[in-house]
Design a protein around this motif. Sequence first.
Motif, PDB file in Angstrom:
ATOM      1  N   TRP A 176       0.811  -1.209   0.000  1.00 20.07           N
ATOM      2  CA  TRP A 176       0.000   0.000   0.000  1.00 20.07           C
ATOM      3  C   TRP A 176       0.850   1.267   0.000  1.00 20.07           C
ATOM      4  CZ3 TRP A 176      -4.048  -1.535   4.329  1.00 20.07           C
ATOM      5  CH2 TRP A 176      -4.878  -2.532   3.823  1.00 20.07           C
ATOM      6  N   ALA A 177       1.623   1.472   1.062  1.00 21.65           N
ATOM      7  CA  ALA A 177       2.363   2.730   1.201  1.00 21.65           C
ATOM      8  C   ALA A 177       3.444   2.579   2.253  1.00 21.65           C
ATOM      9  CB  ALA A 177       1.414   3.872   1.577  1.00 21.65           C
ATOM     10  N   LEU A 178       4.370   3.538   2.255  1.00 18.14           N
ATOM     11  CA  LEU A 178       5.438   3.612   3.249  1.00 18.14           C
ATOM     12  C   LEU A 178       5.346   4.958   3.956  1.00 18.14           C
ATOM     13  CD1 LEU A 178       8.169   2.203   4.268  1.00 18.14           C
ATOM     14  CD2 LEU A 178       9.295   3.801   2.709  1.00 18.14           C
ATOM     15  N   GLU A 179       5.110   4.922   5.257  1.00 23.11           N
ATOM     16  CA  GLU A 179       5.072   6.147   6.049  1.00 23.11           C
ATOM     17  C   GLU A 179       6.470   6.419   6.615  1.00 23.11           C
ATOM     18  OE1 GLU A 179       2.153   5.146   9.082  1.00 23.11           O
ATOM     19  OE2 GLU A 179       1.376   3.758   7.583  1.00 23.11           O
ATOM     20  N   ARG A 180       6.978   7.618   6.402  1.00 22.40           N
ATOM     21  CA  ARG A 180       8.291   7.962   6.945  1.00 22.40           C
ATOM     22  C   ARG A 180       8.123   8.788   8.217  1.00 22.40           C
ATOM     23  NH1 ARG A 180      12.062   9.329   1.643  1.00 22.40           N
ATOM     24  NH2 ARG A 180      10.340  10.699   1.064  1.00 22.40           N
ATOM     25  N   TYR A 181       8.835   8.345   9.261  1.00 22.97           N
ATOM     26  CA  TYR A 181       8.851   9.032  10.542  1.00 22.97           C
ATOM     27  C   TYR A 181      10.269   9.482  10.857  1.00 22.97           C
ATOM     28  CZ  TYR A 181       4.137   7.212  11.040  1.00 22.97           C
ATOM     29  OH  TYR A 181       2.805   6.938  10.834  1.00 22.97           O
ATOM     30  N   GLU A 182      10.417  10.191  11.946  1.00 23.88           N
ATOM     31  CA  GLU A 182      11.723  10.770  12.283  1.00 23.88           C
ATOM     32  C   GLU A 182      12.805   9.720  12.426  1.00 23.88           C
ATOM     33  OE1 GLU A 182      13.623  13.908  15.533  1.00 23.88           O
ATOM     34  OE2 GLU A 182      11.678  12.989  15.912  1.00 23.88           O
ATOM     35  N   ASP A 183      12.490   8.603  13.090  1.00 24.12           N
ATOM     36  CA  ASP A 183      13.527   7.611  13.371  1.00 24.12           C
ATOM     37  C   ASP A 183      13.179   6.212  12.882  1.00 24.12           C
ATOM     38  OD1 ASP A 183      11.469   7.177  15.106  1.00 24.12           O
ATOM     39  OD2 ASP A 183      12.711   7.017  16.915  1.00 24.12           O
ATOM     40  N   ARG A 184      12.114   6.074  12.075  1.00 24.17           N
ATOM     41  CA  ARG A 184      11.702   4.765  11.580  1.00 24.17           C
ATOM     42  C   ARG A 184      10.745   4.959  10.413  1.00 24.17           C
ATOM     43  NH1 ARG A 184       9.746   2.781  16.993  1.00 24.17           N
ATOM     44  NH2 ARG A 184      11.117   4.471  17.636  1.00 24.17           N
ATOM     45  N   ALA A 185      10.206   3.873   9.899  1.00 24.62           N
ATOM     46  CA  ALA A 185       9.182   3.924   8.854  1.00 24.62           C
ATOM     47  C   ALA A 185       8.169   2.829   9.141  1.00 24.62           C
ATOM     48  CB  ALA A 185       9.799   3.739   7.460  1.00 24.62           C
ATOM     49  N   VAL A 186       7.001   2.931   8.522  1.00 20.06           N
ATOM     50  CA  VAL A 186       5.973   1.903   8.635  1.00 20.06           C
ATOM     51  C   VAL A 186       5.512   1.539   7.229  1.00 20.06           C
ATOM     52  CG1 VAL A 186       3.650   1.336   9.431  1.00 20.06           C
ATOM     53  CG2 VAL A 186       5.213   2.605  10.935  1.00 20.06           C
ATOM     54  N   LEU A 187       5.569   0.243   6.916  1.00 19.20           N
ATOM     55  CA  LEU A 187       5.133  -0.281   5.629  1.00 19.20           C
ATOM     56  C   LEU A 187       3.803  -0.986   5.822  1.00 19.20           C
ATOM     57  CD1 LEU A 187       5.883  -0.994   2.605  1.00 19.20           C
ATOM     58  CD2 LEU A 187       6.815  -3.133   3.539  1.00 19.20           C
ATOM     59  N   SER A 188       2.811  -0.683   4.983  1.00 18.95           N
ATOM     60  CA  SER A 188       1.508  -1.342   5.078  1.00 18.95           C
ATOM     61  C   SER A 188       1.260  -2.171   3.826  1.00 18.95           C
ATOM     62  CB  SER A 188       0.389  -0.324   5.279  1.00 18.95           C
ATOM     63  OG  SER A 188       0.429   0.686   4.293  1.00 18.95           O
ATOM     64  N   LEU A 189       0.627  -3.325   4.013  1.00 17.91           N
ATOM     65  CA  LEU A 189       0.354  -4.227   2.891  1.00 17.91           C
ATOM     66  C   LEU A 189      -0.939  -4.982   3.143  1.00 17.91           C
ATOM     67  CD1 LEU A 189       1.177  -7.515   3.580  1.00 17.91           C
ATOM     68  CD2 LEU A 189       3.370  -6.365   3.902  1.00 17.91           C
ATOM     69  N   GLY A 190      -1.518  -5.489   2.056  1.00 17.76           N
ATOM     70  CA  GLY A 190      -2.712  -6.306   2.139  1.00 17.76           C
ATOM     71  C   GLY A 190      -2.547  -7.555   1.300  1.00 17.76           C
ATOM     72  N   THR A 191      -3.246  -8.627   1.673  1.00 22.37           N
ATOM     73  CA  THR A 191      -3.262  -9.849   0.873  1.00 22.37           C
ATOM     74  C   THR A 191      -4.711 -10.240   0.612  1.00 22.37           C
ATOM     75  OG1 THR A 191      -3.046 -11.172   2.897  1.00 22.37           O
ATOM     76  CG2 THR A 191      -1.047 -10.722   1.664  1.00 22.37           C
ATOM     77  N   GLU A 234      -4.592  -7.621   6.373  1.00 22.91           N
ATOM     78  CA  GLU A 234      -3.728  -6.447   6.259  1.00 22.91           C
ATOM     79  C   GLU A 234      -2.691  -6.502   7.361  1.00 22.91           C
ATOM     80  OE1 GLU A 234      -5.578  -2.789   8.730  1.00 22.91           O
ATOM     81  OE2 GLU A 234      -6.712  -3.260   6.914  1.00 22.91           O
ATOM     82  N   THR A 235      -1.520  -5.926   7.091  1.00 27.78           N
ATOM     83  CA  THR A 235      -0.414  -5.919   8.042  1.00 27.78           C
ATOM     84  C   THR A 235       0.290  -4.578   7.981  1.00 27.78           C
ATOM     85  OG1 THR A 235      -0.033  -8.301   7.672  1.00 27.78           O
ATOM     86  CG2 THR A 235       1.713  -7.071   8.789  1.00 27.78           C
ATOM     87  N   SER A 236       0.685  -4.069   9.139  1.00 27.79           N
ATOM     88  CA  SER A 236       1.571  -2.913   9.221  1.00 27.79           C
ATOM     89  C   SER A 236       2.880  -3.367   9.857  1.00 27.79           C
ATOM     90  CB  SER A 236       0.952  -1.791  10.057  1.00 27.79           C
ATOM     91  OG  SER A 236      -0.255  -1.339   9.484  1.00 27.79           O
ATOM     92  N   LEU A 237       4.007  -2.942   9.276  1.00 30.05           N
ATOM     93  CA  LEU A 237       5.318  -3.388   9.737  1.00 30.05           C
ATOM     94  C   LEU A 237       6.210  -2.184  10.024  1.00 30.05           C
ATOM     95  CD1 LEU A 237       4.908  -5.414   6.750  1.00 30.05           C
ATOM     96  CD2 LEU A 237       5.937  -6.774   8.562  1.00 30.05           C
ATOM     97  N   GLU A 238       6.854  -2.228  11.173  1.00 32.53           N
ATOM     98  CA  GLU A 238       7.831  -1.199  11.515  1.00 32.53           C
ATOM     99  C   GLU A 238       9.161  -1.508  10.835  1.00 32.53           C
ATOM    100  OE1 GLU A 238       9.140   0.839  15.640  1.00 32.53           O
ATOM    101  OE2 GLU A 238       9.875  -1.199  15.327  1.00 32.53           O
ATOM    102  N   ILE A 239       9.787  -0.476  10.273  1.00 31.95           N
ATOM    103  CA  ILE A 239      11.088  -0.595   9.618  1.00 31.95           C
ATOM    104  C   ILE A 239      12.069   0.307  10.362  1.00 31.95           C
ATOM    105  CG2 ILE A 239      12.377  -0.136   7.486  1.00 31.95           C
ATOM    106  CD1 ILE A 239       9.779  -0.723   5.977  1.00 31.95           C
ATOM    107  N   VAL A 240      13.191  -0.261  10.772  1.00 36.03           N
ATOM    108  CA  VAL A 240      14.208   0.511  11.482  1.00 36.03           C
ATOM    109  C   VAL A 240      15.576   0.263  10.858  1.00 36.03           C
ATOM    110  CG1 VAL A 240      12.997   0.630  13.692  1.00 36.03           C
ATOM    111  CG2 VAL A 240      14.426  -1.361  13.198  1.00 36.03           C
TER     112      VAL A 240
END
Length: 284
Positions: A176-191, A234-240
């Motif tokens: 779906w999309a990648l949210e950018r934050y100050e010290d990490r990101a969040v990736l969202s996806l669906g199946t 749907e899943t949201s994943l933290e990226i560091v």
Amino acid sequence: MPTGAVARAGDTLVVALVVEVHPEGAVLPLLVLSDAPGLLGWDPAQGLAVRDDAGREYEVGALAQQAGLGALQTAAWIEPAPPPEARALHLEVTGLMRTAVARGGGGVERPLAGESWALELDLVPGRTAVDPPPEPAGAAPDGGPPGVPARTFGGFRDLVPIGQARMADGAAVCLWALERYEDRAVLSLGTLADDPLRVGPVTPGAGVVEVWDDRGTRYGVAPIHGAARPGWSETSLEIVPAIDPGARAIAVRLTGLPCEGPPPRGGEALAGPFTFGVAVPPPS
């Protein structure tokens, strides 16, 4: 379809993560982030108005919702499906609430400052797909449980639109999309999968997601939210750490995505791996 749409008003922002088009309608995954104290709440059936550039109005319902302190994620359903000639969807969000703890116990619902949030979703977006960058050597850092909430109003920087899908064996995997934050990101996806096959969200014991960029950096990935029902998840994943500001492309590889159902596919992972190359614009 990728959107990149963000609306800010008061101490709250609303993000449209993607437009997922089906024959009968469309799914609009929406994220609300607020600096207001309290548990967020919202009924999209009452507080979301949708029309297209020709003035057509759409019926709205809710598919799933996860509410928390300062963050709320909702999957809204609209119908009918936007026609091929539609070029944009106009969204107006109202009725966002927070539950404030009252003295003596209990809670009091209060409207969020800002009153309304307007978003325009381009239905003829530019491409976000690029060739996946070469896979770097070495292992990714650990992506363990976050010590602080992954999604915060104060930490949000911008949204990287993706809106890409891979099809295989009666199933679809959609970034779906990648949210950018100050010290990490969040990736969202669906199946999505054919009924009666059931696809589950990514969890620490089911499914592996790997992310790296075109500067040779591997990122730690860990699931922070998941929801499912027959044929959909749907899943949201933290990226560091945070995505390198100099990166202009990332690769996302998904393997071992869980599915349940009758033989021959039930109880096995979805066919894969599923690999995506995503263009990353400079930080805004």
